[in-house]
Motif scaffolding. Structure first.
Motif, mmCIF file in Angstrom:
data_model
loop_
_atom_site.group_PDB
_atom_site.id
_atom_site.type_symbol
_atom_site.label_atom_id
_atom_site.label_comp_id
_atom_site.label_asym_id
_atom_site.label_seq_id
_atom_site.Cartn_x
_atom_site.Cartn_y
_atom_site.Cartn_z
ATOM 1 N N ASP A 72 0.821 -1.200 0.000
ATOM 2 C CA ASP A 72 0.000 0.000 0.000
ATOM 3 C C ASP A 72 0.862 1.261 0.000
ATOM 4 O O ASP A 72 0.525 2.237 -0.644
ATOM 5 N N TYR A 73 1.961 1.254 0.739
ATOM 6 C CA TYR A 73 2.850 2.409 0.748
ATOM 7 C C TYR A 73 3.511 2.597 -0.615
ATOM 8 O O TYR A 73 3.685 3.728 -1.068
ATOM 9 N N GLN A 110 1.051 4.225 -2.819
ATOM 10 C CA GLN A 110 0.902 5.634 -2.447
ATOM 11 C C GLN A 110 2.092 6.451 -2.965
ATOM 12 O O GLN A 110 1.926 7.543 -3.493
ATOM 13 N N GLU A 168 1.925 9.474 -5.695
ATOM 14 C CA GLU A 168 2.483 10.808 -5.438
ATOM 15 C C GLU A 168 3.515 11.171 -6.501
ATOM 16 O O GLU A 168 3.595 12.322 -6.933
#
Length: 101
Positions: A5-6, A9, A13
């Motif tokens: 998930d990171y 993300q 970004e």
């Protein structure tokens, strides 16, 4: 959130930042970056601020501007702490009740 998930993300970004700066890369580059990031245990930095302690020292008239200055993550953290301490977000905090012993 788990490691994947990171990574998603971070990639989102990265894409947003590139788009806002009118920069593009070959699609294979994104795949390679994702593969490299997947090798690492990625987690966000711990927020060094103690938001609850700050909140307890903010004068009532400055609460709105203090709250507005928080990031979305910090607002979420603060709201969770507020619920944990029995404060309803939709109800103003009764500071007199906090001081009763």
């Amino acid at each position: 959130m788990d490691k994947k998930d990171y990574i998603a993300q971070i990639m989102d970004e990265w894409y947003s930042s590139m788009e806002s700066n009118n920069v593009s890369v070959q699609p294979k580059t994104s795949t390679l970056l994702g593969m490299i990031l997947a090798k690492y245990d990625i987690k966000p930095k711990q927020d060094l601020r103690n938001l609850w302690d700050e909140f307890l020292t903010v004068p009532g008239g400055r609460f709105a501007s203090w709250y507005d200055s928080l990031s979305e993550i910090q607002k979420k953290e603060f709201d969770e702490q507020r619920q944990k301490n029995g404060c309803n977000r939709n109800r103003p905090i009764d500071t007199k009740a906090l001081l009763k012993g």
